[in-house]
Scaffold this motif. Structure first.
Motif, PDB file in Angstrom:
ATOM      1  N   ALA A   1       0.836  -1.086   0.027  1.00  0.00           N
ATOM      2  CA  ALA A   1      -0.028  -0.010   0.031  1.00  0.00           C
ATOM      3  C   ALA A   1       0.592   1.364   0.049  1.00  0.00           C
ATOM      4  O   ALA A   1       0.573   2.110  -0.827  1.00  0.00           O
ATOM      5  CB  ALA A   1      -0.775   0.056   1.020  1.00  0.00           C
ATOM      6  N   ARG A   2       1.735   1.082   0.921  1.00  0.00           N
ATOM      7  CA  ARG A   2       2.765   2.615   0.883  1.00  0.00           C
ATOM      8  C   ARG A   2       3.532   2.740  -0.548  1.00  0.00           C
ATOM      9  O   ARG A   2       3.548   3.747  -1.101  1.00  0.00           O
ATOM     10  CB  ARG A   2       3.837   2.168   1.814  1.00  0.00           C
ATOM     11  N   VAL A   3       3.631   1.557  -1.092  1.00  0.00           N
ATOM     12  CA  VAL A   3       4.456   1.738  -2.610  1.00  0.00           C
ATOM     13  C   VAL A   3       3.224   2.310  -3.558  1.00  0.00           C
ATOM     14  O   VAL A   3       3.359   3.177  -4.207  1.00  0.00           O
ATOM     15  CB  VAL A   3       4.848   0.260  -2.960  1.00  0.00           C
ATOM     16  N   ILE A   4       2.123   1.807  -3.253  1.00  0.00           N
ATOM     17  CA  ILE A   4       1.127   2.180  -4.317  1.00  0.00           C
ATOM     18  C   ILE A   4       0.723   3.763  -4.131  1.00  0.00           C
ATOM     19  O   ILE A   4       0.602   4.640  -5.029  1.00  0.00           O
ATOM     20  CB  ILE A   4      -0.230   1.218  -4.160  1.00  0.00           C
ATOM     21  N   ASN A   5       0.876   4.178  -2.862  1.00  0.00           N
ATOM     22  CA  ASN A   5       0.536   5.757  -2.379  1.00  0.00           C
ATOM     23  C   ASN A   5       1.720   6.578  -3.089  1.00  0.00           C
ATOM     24  O   ASN A   5       1.258   7.528  -3.763  1.00  0.00           O
ATOM     25  CB  ASN A   5       0.346   5.660  -1.273  1.00  0.00           C
ATOM     26  N   SER A   6       3.008   5.872  -3.014  1.00  0.00           N
ATOM     27  CA  SER A   6       4.064   6.661  -3.593  1.00  0.00           C
ATOM     28  C   SER A   6       3.617   6.967  -4.914  1.00  0.00           C
ATOM     29  O   SER A   6       4.160   7.806  -5.588  1.00  0.00           O
ATOM     30  CB  SER A   6       5.231   6.296  -2.986  1.00  0.00           C
TER      31      SER A   6
END
Ligand code: F0G
Length: 447
Positions: free
Chosen positions: A437-442
Motif C-alpha cells: 500500500a505504501r508503494v502504491i500511495n507513492s
C-alpha cells in the motif's frame, strides 16, 4: 550512381561469381578462401540477374511482385525474411538452405522516440527480433548455407558476441562444428551464454576484437575452417535483406534517411550493396541518405569520413557499447563506397549519448542493446544540426535485443550510485500488504 543491371549482375542463368572489389579478379562461387588470392582484397558476390521461370529478366514491379508472393515459402527457408529475396541473395542455394527462419522484423513507431529525437517520421527497424536476437542471423543463414554447399567441416568467426551467438545457433542446426574467438572480458553476458549453450567451441582470447579477427583469419587459412566473419561475402548477401525488407514494408517508398550503428562496417557495406542493386533493378527510383554511427571511443571510420576518406585509421577501441568496440574495421573500403554512393554521413556518439538514447528506447518497451542505440543517438544529433527535418522519413535500425547485455542493465537500474537518469530501482519489501500500500500511495504522488 550509373551502374546498371549489366554492371552489377552476371547474365541471366549464369552461375554467381565471387569478385575482388579491389582488383576485379573473379572466382567461382564455391571457393572457400575469404580474400582475393591475387591482391588480398575482399570478395563480393555477383549474382545472376533475377529472372522468371522462362528466363525473362525480372525488374521493377515484376520483381516486387515475386517478393510479395514470398518465394521463400517455396523453399526450406519457409517464412524467412531473408529467403523471400532468394533471387537477390543466393539463387543457387537449393536444398542447402539452413534457415531458422529469420528476418520479418517489425518497423515500429513510438511517440516517445519521435519526441526524443525531434523526428516525427522516425521508424525503428528492430533487428533484435531475429531468432538469436540480432541482425547477424540474416547474414548467418546465408553464410552457413554456403558452408553446407561447399561441405565445410567447421566454421569459425571472431566476434564481439552477436556473430558468435548466431554462428553457434546456425552451425548447430546444420550439424557443422563451430569455433569462435572472443575478446576476454569484453563480451556481454547474454551473448556469451548463447554461444556456449548453442554449443560452439569458444576460445577466449587475451586481446581485443581486432586481435581475435587477425587470429581467426590466420587459423582459417592454416587449418581449413570456413570463415564466417562479415568479410565473408555471403554474410553481406543475407544482411542486404534488412534494407530490402524495410523498403518492401514501406511499399518501396524510399525513406529520406537510413541510420545504422557501425563497427566492423560489414552491415554498412551490405546496406550499400542492397541499395545499389535495388536501384539498378528498378525496385526503387531514388536513394536514401545512409548514416553510419560509431561509438566515439571506436570511431576510426568517422575520423576518416571527416577527412573525405583520404586516410584509413586504426584506433585502440574503448566504449561500453561492446558490440561495436572495434578499432580497425575490416570492411572499410566497401563501406566508403556505400557512404559515397548514398550521399552518406558518418557520425560518432559518445557513450553518454548512447546510454541516454538506450534508456529512452528501453522505457518505451521497445528495448535494445547499447550499440543499437547509437542509431537513435545519431538521429537526435542530426535533427539538432538541422540535417534531418522533423517531417523527414527516417528509418533507424536497432541491431540487437535488450537482453543481450544484462550487465549494463544491472548497472543502470540496480548498481550505480547515485542512480543515473532513467534508473528504475526495484523496491524490496516485507511480505506485508501494508508495504504494498505504501508503494502504491507513492506511485499516486508521482503520477
Ligand atoms: N550492432 C550490433 C548489435 C553488433 O553486434 C554489431 C557488430 C554492429 C552493430 C556493427 O555491425 O560490424 O557490421 O559494422 N557485431 C559484430 C559481432 C562485430 O561480432 O557480433 P558491423
Amino acid at each position: 550512381m550509373a551502374s546498371g543491371v549489366e554492371q552489377l549482375f552476371q547474365p541471366i542463368g549464369a552461375p554467381a561469381i565471387q569478385r575482388c572489389a579491389d582488383c576485379s579478379s573473379e572466382y567461382s562461387e564455391t571457393i572457400s578462401t575469404a580474400v582475393c588470392a591475387a591482391c588480398g582484397g575482399l570478395l563480393e558476390i555477383r549474382n545472376p540477374a533475377p529472372a522468371d521461370a522462362s528466363g525473362s529478366a525480372l525488374t521493377g514491379v515484376n520483381l516486387r511482385r515475386t517478393f510479395a508472393q514470398d518465394l521463400g515459402a517455396r523453399t526450406l527457408g519457409r517464412g524467412s525474411g531473408v529467403w523471400r529475396y532468394e533471387s537477390m541473395v543466393m539463387p543457387g542455394a537449393g536444398s542447402a538452405i539452413t534457415s531458422h527462419p529469420e528476418g520479418n522484423t517489425p518497423l515500429l513507431s513510438r511517440a516517445a522516440l519521435a519526441r526524443y529525437t525531434g523526428c516525427d517520421g522516425l521508424l525503428i527497424k528492430h533487428e533484435g527480433h531475429n531468432p538469436t536476437g540480432s541482425f547477424k542471423d540474416r547474414g548467418m543463414t546465408a553464410g552457413v548455407t554456403q558452408a553446407v554447399r561447399i561441405q565445410a567441416s567447421a566454421v569459425a568467426c571472431a566476434s564481439t558476441g552477436n556473430t558468435s551467438a548466431s554462428l553457434a545457433a546456425y552451425a548447430a542446426q546444420a550439424g557443422i562444428a563451430g569455433l569462435v574467438f572472443v575478446p576476454s572480458g569484453q563480451v556481454a553476458l547474454g551473448k556469451m551464454m548463447q554461444t556456449l549453450s548453442y554449443g560452439a567451441r569458444t576460445l577466449i582470447v587475451r586481446g581485443d576484437f581486432d586481435d581475435c579477427l587477425r587470429l581467426v583469419q590466420e587459423s582459417a587459412s592454416e587449418l581449413g575452417v570456413y570463415l564466417l566473419n562479415s568479410i565473408n561475402p555471403y554474410r553481406l548477401e543475407g544482411q542486404k535483406t534488412i534494407v530490402l525488407e524495410l523498403l518492401q514494408q514501406l511499399e518501396w517508398e524510399v525513406p529520406d534517411f537510413i541510420v545504422l550503428p557501425a563497427g566492423n562496417l560489414g552491415n554498412t557495406s551490405a546496406f550499400g550493396k542492397a541499395l545499389r542493386e535495388a536501384f539498378a533493378l528498378g525496385l526503387i527510383n531514388k536513394l536514401p541518405r545512409l548514416i553510419a554511427v560509431q561509438a566515439a571511443g571506436a570511431a576510426p571510420f568517422a575520423k576518416s569520413f571527416n577527412e573525405q576518406f583520404t586516410t584509413r585509421y586504426k584506433v585502440k577501441a574503448d566504449t561500453l557499447a561492446t558490440a561495436i568496440k572495434i578499432g580497425d574495421p575490416a570492411s572499410h573500403n566497401r563501406a566508403v563506397q556505400a557512404i559515397r554512393e548514398n550521399n552518406g554521413l558518418v557520425l560518432s556518439a559518445t557513450d553518454q549519448e548512447i546510454l541516454a538514447a538506450k534508456v529512452v528506447i528501453d522505457a518505451t518497451g521497445v528495448g535494445c542493446e547499447p550499440a543499437s542505440a547509437a542509431s537513435v543517438a545519431g538521429v537526435r544529433q542530426l535533427v539538432q544540426q538541422g540535417v534531418i527535418n522533423a517531417t523527414d522519413r527516417v528509418v533507424a535500425v536497432l541491431t540487437g535485443h535488450v537482453l543481450k547485455d544484462p550487465g549494463i542493465l544491472a548497472r543502470i537500474h540496480q548498481e550505480t550510485e547515485p542512480p543515473p537518469a532513467g534508473a528504475n530501482r526495484p523496491i524490496e519489501i516485507d511480505a506485508d500488504v501494508r508495504a504494498v500500500a505504501r508503494v502504491i500511495n507513492s506511485l499516486r504522488t508521482i503520477h
